[in-house]
Design an enzyme around this catalytic site. Structure first.
Site, PDB file in Angstrom:
ATOM      1  N   TYR A 131      51.915  32.053  39.138  1.00 36.81           N
ATOM      2  CA  TYR A 131      50.561  32.595  38.988  1.00 36.81           C
ATOM      3  C   TYR A 131      49.480  31.609  39.424  1.00 36.81           C
ATOM      4  O   TYR A 131      49.586  30.421  39.140  1.00 36.81           O
ATOM      5  CB  TYR A 131      50.339  32.933  37.514  1.00 36.81           C
ATOM      6  CG  TYR A 131      48.958  33.425  37.202  1.00 36.81           C
ATOM      7  CD1 TYR A 131      48.669  34.776  37.309  1.00 36.81           C
ATOM      8  CD2 TYR A 131      47.938  32.553  36.835  1.00 36.81           C
ATOM      9  CE1 TYR A 131      47.403  35.239  37.038  1.00 36.81           C
ATOM     10  CE2 TYR A 131      46.674  33.014  36.561  1.00 36.81           C
ATOM     11  CZ  TYR A 131      46.408  34.362  36.669  1.00 36.81           C
ATOM     12  OH  TYR A 131      45.153  34.822  36.405  1.00 36.81           O
ATOM     13  N   TRP A 133      45.307  30.876  41.497  1.00 36.48           N
ATOM     14  CA  TRP A 133      44.272  31.103  42.506  1.00 36.48           C
ATOM     15  C   TRP A 133      44.499  30.279  43.763  1.00 36.48           C
ATOM     16  O   TRP A 133      43.628  29.512  44.177  1.00 36.48           O
ATOM     17  CB  TRP A 133      42.908  30.811  41.898  1.00 36.48           C
ATOM     18  CG  TRP A 133      42.377  31.959  41.124  1.00 36.48           C
ATOM     19  CD1 TRP A 133      42.808  32.383  39.896  1.00 36.48           C
ATOM     20  CD2 TRP A 133      41.335  32.848  41.507  1.00 36.48           C
ATOM     21  NE1 TRP A 133      42.092  33.482  39.494  1.00 36.48           N
ATOM     22  CE2 TRP A 133      41.177  33.783  40.471  1.00 36.48           C
ATOM     23  CE3 TRP A 133      40.515  32.942  42.630  1.00 36.48           C
ATOM     24  CZ2 TRP A 133      40.238  34.806  40.523  1.00 36.48           C
ATOM     25  CZ3 TRP A 133      39.578  33.962  42.680  1.00 36.48           C
ATOM     26  CH2 TRP A 133      39.453  34.880  41.634  1.00 36.48           C
TER      27      TRP A 133
HETATM   28  N1  MGD Z   1      41.539  27.806  27.781  1.00 31.79           N
HETATM   29  C1  MGD Z   1      41.462  28.658  28.800  1.00 31.79           C
HETATM   30  N2  MGD Z   1      42.440  28.705  29.696  1.00 31.79           N
HETATM   31  C2  MGD Z   1      42.364  29.549  30.743  1.00 31.79           C
HETATM   32  C3  MGD Z   1      41.248  30.404  30.892  1.00 31.79           C
HETATM   33  C4  MGD Z   1      40.225  30.359  29.908  1.00 31.79           C
HETATM   34  O1  MGD Z   1      39.219  31.102  29.972  1.00 31.79           O
HETATM   35  N3  MGD Z   1      40.366  29.464  28.886  1.00 31.79           N
HETATM   36  N4  MGD Z   1      41.190  31.263  31.957  1.00 31.79           N
HETATM   37  C5  MGD Z   1      42.437  31.715  32.494  1.00 31.79           C
HETATM   38  C6  MGD Z   1      42.240  32.454  33.738  1.00 31.79           C
HETATM   39  S1  MGD Z   1      41.235  33.825  33.648  1.00 31.79           S
HETATM   40  C7  MGD Z   1      42.864  32.139  34.887  1.00 31.79           C
HETATM   41  S2  MGD Z   1      42.735  33.202  36.226  1.00 31.79           S
HETATM   42  C8  MGD Z   1      43.706  30.924  35.011  1.00 31.79           C
HETATM   43  C9  MGD Z   1      43.514  30.206  36.333  1.00 31.79           C
HETATM   44  O2  MGD Z   1      44.584  29.438  36.605  1.00 31.79           O
HETATM   45  P1  MGD Z   1      44.930  29.012  38.107  1.00 31.79           P
HETATM   46  O3  MGD Z   1      44.603  30.085  39.057  1.00 31.79           O
HETATM   47  O4  MGD Z   1      46.325  28.511  38.113  1.00 31.79           O
HETATM   48  O5  MGD Z   1      43.906  27.824  38.295  1.00 31.79           O
HETATM   49  P2  MGD Z   1      43.481  26.978  39.561  1.00 31.79           P
HETATM   50  O6  MGD Z   1      42.954  25.728  39.014  1.00 31.79           O
HETATM   51  O7  MGD Z   1      42.571  27.778  40.422  1.00 31.79           O
HETATM   52  O8  MGD Z   1      44.843  26.691  40.301  1.00 31.79           O
HETATM   53  C10 MGD Z   1      45.123  26.973  41.625  1.00 31.79           C
HETATM   54  C11 MGD Z   1      46.009  25.871  42.183  1.00 31.79           C
HETATM   55  O9  MGD Z   1      46.476  26.262  43.466  1.00 31.79           O
HETATM   56  C12 MGD Z   1      46.362  25.174  44.359  1.00 31.79           C
HETATM   57  N5  MGD Z   1      46.224  25.745  45.708  1.00 31.79           N
HETATM   58  C13 MGD Z   1      45.099  26.210  46.301  1.00 31.79           C
HETATM   59  N6  MGD Z   1      45.378  26.678  47.532  1.00 31.79           N
HETATM   60  C14 MGD Z   1      46.702  26.527  47.721  1.00 31.79           C
HETATM   61  C15 MGD Z   1      47.582  26.824  48.802  1.00 31.79           C
HETATM   62  O10 MGD Z   1      47.189  27.348  49.828  1.00 31.79           O
HETATM   63  N7  MGD Z   1      48.899  26.534  48.625  1.00 31.79           N
HETATM   64  C16 MGD Z   1      49.375  25.952  47.494  1.00 31.79           C
HETATM   65  N8  MGD Z   1      50.687  25.700  47.422  1.00 31.79           N
HETATM   66  N9  MGD Z   1      48.563  25.629  46.466  1.00 31.79           N
HETATM   67  C17 MGD Z   1      47.255  25.916  46.581  1.00 31.79           C
HETATM   68  C18 MGD Z   1      45.143  24.419  43.878  1.00 31.79           C
HETATM   69  O11 MGD Z   1      45.166  23.074  44.329  1.00 31.79           O
HETATM   70  C19 MGD Z   1      45.253  24.558  42.367  1.00 31.79           C
HETATM   71  O12 MGD Z   1      45.968  23.503  41.781  1.00 31.79           O
HETATM   72  O13 MGD Z   1      43.388  30.021  33.943  1.00 31.79           O
HETATM   73  C20 MGD Z   1      43.487  30.615  32.673  1.00 31.79           C
HETATM   74  N10 MGD Z   1      43.366  29.589  31.640  1.00 31.79           N
HETATM   75  N1  MGD Z   2      32.405  29.413  38.968  1.00 35.58           N
HETATM   76  C1  MGD Z   2      33.518  30.060  38.559  1.00 35.58           C
HETATM   77  N2  MGD Z   2      33.611  31.401  38.699  1.00 35.58           N
HETATM   78  C2  MGD Z   2      34.713  32.055  38.256  1.00 35.58           C
HETATM   79  C3  MGD Z   2      35.819  31.364  37.703  1.00 35.58           C
HETATM   80  C4  MGD Z   2      35.706  29.939  37.581  1.00 35.58           C
HETATM   81  O1  MGD Z   2      36.611  29.262  37.068  1.00 35.58           O
HETATM   82  N3  MGD Z   2      34.548  29.333  38.010  1.00 35.58           N
HETATM   83  N4  MGD Z   2      36.946  32.048  37.299  1.00 35.58           N
HETATM   84  C5  MGD Z   2      37.129  33.415  37.805  1.00 35.58           C
HETATM   85  C6  MGD Z   2      38.128  34.125  37.004  1.00 35.58           C
HETATM   86  S1  MGD Z   2      39.764  33.912  37.371  1.00 35.58           S
HETATM   87  C7  MGD Z   2      37.795  34.972  36.006  1.00 35.58           C
HETATM   88  S2  MGD Z   2      39.003  35.734  35.111  1.00 35.58           S
HETATM   89  C8  MGD Z   2      36.402  35.231  35.690  1.00 35.58           C
HETATM   90  C9  MGD Z   2      36.162  34.985  34.208  1.00 35.58           C
HETATM   91  O2  MGD Z   2      35.094  35.722  33.748  1.00 35.58           O
HETATM   92  P1  MGD Z   2      34.857  35.750  32.161  1.00 35.58           P
HETATM   93  O3  MGD Z   2      36.148  35.862  31.464  1.00 35.58           O
HETATM   94  O4  MGD Z   2      33.841  36.794  31.888  1.00 35.58           O
HETATM   95  O5  MGD Z   2      34.250  34.285  31.952  1.00 35.58           O
HETATM   96  P2  MGD Z   2      34.146  33.332  30.651  1.00 35.58           P
HETATM   97  O6  MGD Z   2      33.400  32.144  31.129  1.00 35.58           O
HETATM   98  O7  MGD Z   2      35.462  33.127  30.021  1.00 35.58           O
HETATM   99  O8  MGD Z   2      33.254  34.133  29.622  1.00 35.58           O
HETATM  100  C10 MGD Z   2      31.986  34.675  29.961  1.00 35.58           C
HETATM  101  C11 MGD Z   2      30.986  34.449  28.868  1.00 35.58           C
HETATM  102  O9  MGD Z   2      31.498  34.912  27.627  1.00 35.58           O
HETATM  103  C12 MGD Z   2      30.999  34.081  26.601  1.00 35.58           C
HETATM  104  N5  MGD Z   2      31.829  34.223  25.400  1.00 35.58           N
HETATM  105  C13 MGD Z   2      32.899  33.490  25.041  1.00 35.58           C
HETATM  106  N6  MGD Z   2      33.380  33.909  23.843  1.00 35.58           N
HETATM  107  C14 MGD Z   2      32.599  34.933  23.455  1.00 35.58           C
HETATM  108  C15 MGD Z   2      32.592  35.787  22.314  1.00 35.58           C
HETATM  109  O10 MGD Z   2      33.421  35.706  21.423  1.00 35.58           O
HETATM  110  N7  MGD Z   2      31.625  36.755  22.275  1.00 35.58           N
HETATM  111  C16 MGD Z   2      30.682  36.896  23.249  1.00 35.58           C
HETATM  112  N8  MGD Z   2      29.794  37.865  23.112  1.00 35.58           N
HETATM  113  N9  MGD Z   2      30.658  36.080  24.309  1.00 35.58           N
HETATM  114  C17 MGD Z   2      31.613  35.135  24.434  1.00 35.58           C
HETATM  115  C18 MGD Z   2      31.002  32.699  27.214  1.00 35.58           C
HETATM  116  O11 MGD Z   2      30.099  31.848  26.551  1.00 35.58           O
HETATM  117  C19 MGD Z   2      30.606  32.987  28.656  1.00 35.58           C
HETATM  118  O12 MGD Z   2      29.230  32.805  28.858  1.00 35.58           O
HETATM  119  O13 MGD Z   2      35.503  34.387  36.397  1.00 35.58           O
HETATM  120  C20 MGD Z   2      35.831  34.186  37.750  1.00 35.58           C
HETATM  121  N10 MGD Z   2      34.758  33.407  38.344  1.00 35.58           N
HETATM  122 MO    MO Z   3      41.096  34.744  35.741  1.00 30.98          MO
END
Ligand code: MGD
Ligand code: MGD
Ligand code: MO
Length: 801
Positions: A131, A133
């Site tokens: 899994y 990005w």
């Molecule tokens: N505590 C907490 N944990 C969370 C979240 C949260 O809100 N709170 N959010 C969750 C969510 S919504 C998500 S989507 C995940 C995100 O988790 P990931 O999508 O796993 O996070 P990234 O850091 O974007 O990791 C992408 C990795 O791919 C590598 N990469 C980029 N391009 C390429 C390529 O072309 N080839 C290869 N082989 N590697 C490449 C990058 O160097 C990077 O290390 O994290 C989750 N974890």
């Molecule tokens: N720059 C940037 N953009 C991204 C990403 C990134 O890592 N960086 N990740 C991408 C990915 S994979 C995803 S899934 C999306 C994530 O999109 P989201 O899941 O919507 O993002 P979060 O930052 O986890 O949360 C959004 C807001 O919710 C608030 N929040 C947290 N807990 C609570 C709660 O209990 N109640 C309420 N009302 N609010 C709360 C946080 O303070 C924050 O401002 O964003 C995408 N876009």
């Molecule tokens: Mo995500």
């Protein structure tokens, strides 16, 4: 209908292709949008936005750092103890040093051990769910390319769902008959023209719209920019004063509930509606089922507790008066309830979007222009009208198989797939039985992991538990660009190119398909880095003679791109979209903007259902909005009852002991998860050279903590060093450490020196229904750090690399 199409013209200047002319740089794209790159002496020296935009997107500047950072992996390496004896390795992952090997040696070693493990076990012993990005592009898709190879090798274990919307994407089909979170929203022009009130519920679009899954079309930030000056009532419900709330300034009313209490708050509003007879009974009768059962619960007839505004105020910390005012505003005005996803990355996360949909149904505005709810306005430009587009296909996980354009989380070819965020449980409990969305399932017995294109050591919860489980498989291979914590904890590490070092293409927008962009190779591959495509093609040749040709279907990088383009061009012709031939397209260094469609610009989500629920039923068993689900009732899950229910989480401010604070882990402004943590942009946010921790002034005072102090945040699961950021911009009792800081565990003390949030989070499922990621459900303690001075090795390559 074409409502609001006129308003849309105000966005038009932003989509003009003018910036992407020859001479102003090489055109490429990433998650953060189309970019123009400048190169000097073979080095990438700048990357900037290629589309006109008024709100700056910091992530677009990271190109040079992405290519040239010290944190890059420069050649293949093998862990010393593994190289010496792959079947009974000495040393351990994460502490052993690495040894440089040639690509051929690395290939041979992986092939032999992969074949041995596959022979001794079943295909499900090989985990290739991988899994994450990975970079944009329709050809260089790390996971898909890995899975294509693993399919050729005989199959693998994969994953279900994602971390992003694990809970919402499983509950919503039960409620709305559709996934909602990855679907086109009622469009920007319609919202601009018809919504009186826009609610940003747990959503921070100024951060999260900097990227899109394919590549952002850059329209979302501009939409919120225009919303700011629209004169509409904007209400943000968020425990933190997010970047978005700051951006809206005095144009937004900020309401800060305690984290994890949204369901109670929503119920307080719902109860007020019923009390004042302001709920839309005609809508509920005609378009929903099971409201009566929910109302009985709301009125306390089910559990003896009435979910009044006072009740909700007690739980959420939002005054009852304010809850009543919200009910009044919502019921008197055309209201769009926009919601983010962090609120469902919590224990019982399924309840959040179910309850928002339920409240929307009670307001009776679903399917009306500018009313109802929208669960993707903060992501991938949901709401930017869908264009008449020639859509690019993409490489598939199966040989000669159909392409998987768009959202390709859901991959085929897996013999056993488990919910993605349950990976540690799977490792801990091979063969273990579990429940998932009404199904009895069994975890595979994983012996080998190959991860390509994901950052599981930063993205997964409870890092110390993960590290323990990570020791179980016999072989871990990581294909990575950088020395992430995951790479440091592998047996074999392969250096991969960035997207700036290869040719590819992408659409933008995800829902809009606004542009087709050439992703041109900007610089040569750095060090010994290779493309994932070439790595797996080489590995396929080892599977059997001629395997490379099977894998590549006899096509080079440019052959694939031409074929994808030709397919899009052909499909486009049918829709009367004119595109130059591939050769010209590639040479002109310009993107193609797809045709604006006036009708699509007037799209109103669920308007068809509202117009005729008999002819256009929802995909639920009843064809209606299911406020009570008999299907879910049938599952009998205590942690996911059959109607929206308030359940106090296990680690929760409402039951916290003295000194315990609720930890939020929102997504960062200047990163994409863990990506770019090493970049110069880090200077914008790092405090005391660590991840910042937002602390409320009152809480900080009690602890004697000031902005800039080094803070130790800890609980039973682990401890991290963070830099204090003290302000009134966060609800008292809560702290925030953004997700994505690279874990950097001090070998002596175990403390994470970089402030990786997941060292502290608990690894529990949202419920048995969805088994989603529930990272935002943890309590922590903080204190001023008084231990010995610690360095930072997060971005330093390991020994031997
Ligand atoms: N505590 C907490 N944990 C969370 C979240 C949260 O809100 N709170 N959010 C969750 C969510 S919504 C998500 S989507 C995940 C995100 O988790 P990931 O999508 O796993 O996070 P990234 O850091 O974007 O990791 C992408 C990795 O791919 C590598 N990469 C980029 N391009 C390429 C390529 O072309 N080839 C290869 N082989 N590697 C490449 C990058 O160097 C990077 O290390 O994290 C989750 N974890
Ligand atoms: N720059 C940037 N953009 C991204 C990403 C990134 O890592 N960086 N990740 C991408 C990915 S994979 C995803 S899934 C999306 C994530 O999109 P989201 O899941 O919507 O993002 P979060 O930052 O986890 O949360 C959004 C807001 O919710 C608030 N929040 C947290 N807990 C609570 C709660 O209990 N109640 C309420 N009302 N609010 C709360 C946080 O303070 C924050 O401002 O964003 C995408 N876009
Ligand atoms: Mo995500």
């Amino acid at each position: 209908m074409v409502a609001g199409a006129a308003a849309f013209t105000s966005f038009a200047p932003l989509s003009v292709n003018a910036a992407s002319k020859k001479g102003s740089g090489i055109l490429t794209a990433g998650r953060m949008g189309p970019m123009l790159c400048k190169v000097q002496d073979g080095k990438l020296i700048s990357s900037t936005n290629a589309l006109a935009q008024t709100v700056a997107n910091s992530l677009q500047t990271t190109g040079p750092d992405q290519v040239h950072t010290q944190a890059r992996i420069t050649h293949p390496v093998v862990r010393k103890g593994y190289l010496e004896n792959p079947t009974a390795p000495k040393g351990s992952r994460g502490s052993d040093e690495f040894v440089k090997v040639s690509w051929d040696e690395a290939y041979k070693l992986i092939h032999e051990q992969h074949m041995r493990i596959r022979k001794e076990n079943s295909p499900e012993a090989i985990f290739a769910g991988s899994y994450g990005w990975r970079s944009s592009g329709v050809l260089h898709k790390a996971q898909t390319l890995l899975q294509r190879y693993m399919s050729m090798a005989g199959g693998y274990s994969g994953h279900l769902g994602d971390y992003s919307t694990g809970a919402a994407q499983v509950i919503m089909p039960h409620v709305m008959g559709s996934i909602e979170v990855y679907e086109q929203q009622t469009t920007y022009p319609v919202v601009m023209e018809h919504s009186d009130v826009v609610v940003l519920w747990g959503m921070n679009p100024l951060n999260t719209l900097k990227i899109a899954w394919s590549s952002t079309d850059c329209s979302g930030l501009e939409f919120f920019n225009q919303l700011k000056s629209s004169g509409k009532t904007i209400i943000a419900i968020d425990p933190m004063r997010s970047e978005t709330i700051d951006f809206f300034g005095d144009k937004v009313q900020w309401i800060a509930p305690h984290p994890l209490t949204d369901v109670a708050l929503l119920m307080g509003i719902a109860h007020t509606l019923v009390k004042n007879n302001k709920h839309d009974k005609a809508f509920l009768d005609k378009y929903t089922t099971g409201y009566d059962k929910f109302e009985a619960y709301l009125l306390g007839k089910e559990d003896g507790e009435e979910k009044t505004a006072e009740w909700a105020a007690n739980i959420s910390g939002v005054p009852a008066k304010q809850i009543e005012v919200l009910a009044d505003i919502f019921s008197k005005n055309r209201t769009m309830l926009m919601a983010g996803w962090g609120i469902q990355r919590q224990q019982y996360g399924e309840q959040r979007h179910w309850m928002i949909a339920t409240l929307s149904a009670m307001l009776g505005q679903i399917g009306l222009p500018g009313g109802g709810f929208g669960f993707s306005y903060h992501y991938s430009n949901g709401g930017n009208p869908t264009r008449d587009a020639a859509i690019l296909p993409a490489i598939s996980a199966s040989i000669g198989g159909g392409s998987s354009a768009g959202n390709d989380w859901a991959v085929s070819g897996a013999v056993n797939s488990f919910p993605v965020a349950r990976i540690v449980e799977a490792l801990e409990n091979p063969g273990g039985k579990y429940q998932h969305n009404g199904h009895d399932k069994t975890f595979p017995d994983i012996k080998m992991i190959w991860w390509a294109g994901g950052g599981n050591f930063t993205h997964h919860q409870d890092t110390n538990r993960l590290i323990k489980a990570w020791n179980k498989p016999e072989l871990v291979v990581i294909s990575e660009i950088y020395w992430t914590a995951a790479a440091k904890h592998a047996d074999i590490v392969l250096p991969i190119t960035t997207s700036f070092e290869r040719n590819d293409m992408t659409m933008t927008g995800d829902y809009s398909n606004q542009h087709l962009v050439p992703m041109k190779k900007v610089v040569e591959a750095q060090g010994e880095a290779r493309n994932d495509f070439d790595v797996f093609a080489d590995m396929a040749e080892l599977l059997k003679a001629g395997g490379r040709d099977v894998y590549t279907e006899g096509k080079s990088e440019m052959d694939w791109l031409k074929e994808f383009y030709d397919t899009a061009q052909k499909a486009g012709r049918a829709a009367r979209i004119r595109m130059p031939n591939f050769g010209r397209f590639w040479d002109t260094n310009e993107l193609i903007e797809m045709r604006f469609n006036k009708d699509a610009a007037g799209f109103v989500r669920h308007a068809d259902f509202r117009k005729d629920p008999i002819m256009n039923p929802l995909g639920t068993p009843s064809g209606k909005i299911e406020i009570f689900s008999k299907t879910i009732e049938g599952y009998g899950y205590e942690d996911c009852p059959p109607h929206p229910t308030w359940m106090a989480p296990t680690e929760f401010i409402g039951s916290a002991k003295k000194g315990e604070l609720q930890l939020m882990t929102a997504h960062a402004a200047h990163r994409l998860h863990s990506q770019f943590n090493y970049a110069k942009l880090r200077d914008e946010y790092a405090i005391a050279n660590r991840e910042p921790i937002s602390i409320n002034t009152e809480d900080a005072k009690v602890m004697g903590i000031k902005t800039g102090d080094l803070v130790r945040a800890y609980n039973d699961r682990g401890e991290v060093l963070v830099g204090a950021l003290v302000s009134d911009g966060i609800k008292p009792g809560s702290v925030c450490i953004h997700e994505g800081g690279w874990p950097d565990l001090d070998p002596e003390t175990g403390i994470c020196r970089n402030g990786g949030a997941n060292v502290l989070t608990s690894d529990i499922p949202t419920s048995r229904l969805a088994n989603g990621c529930a990272a935002n459900s943890s309590l922590v303690r903080i204190e001023k750090y008084k231990g010995k001075v610690l360095g930072l090795d997060a971005f330093v390559p390991p020994k031997g690399a």
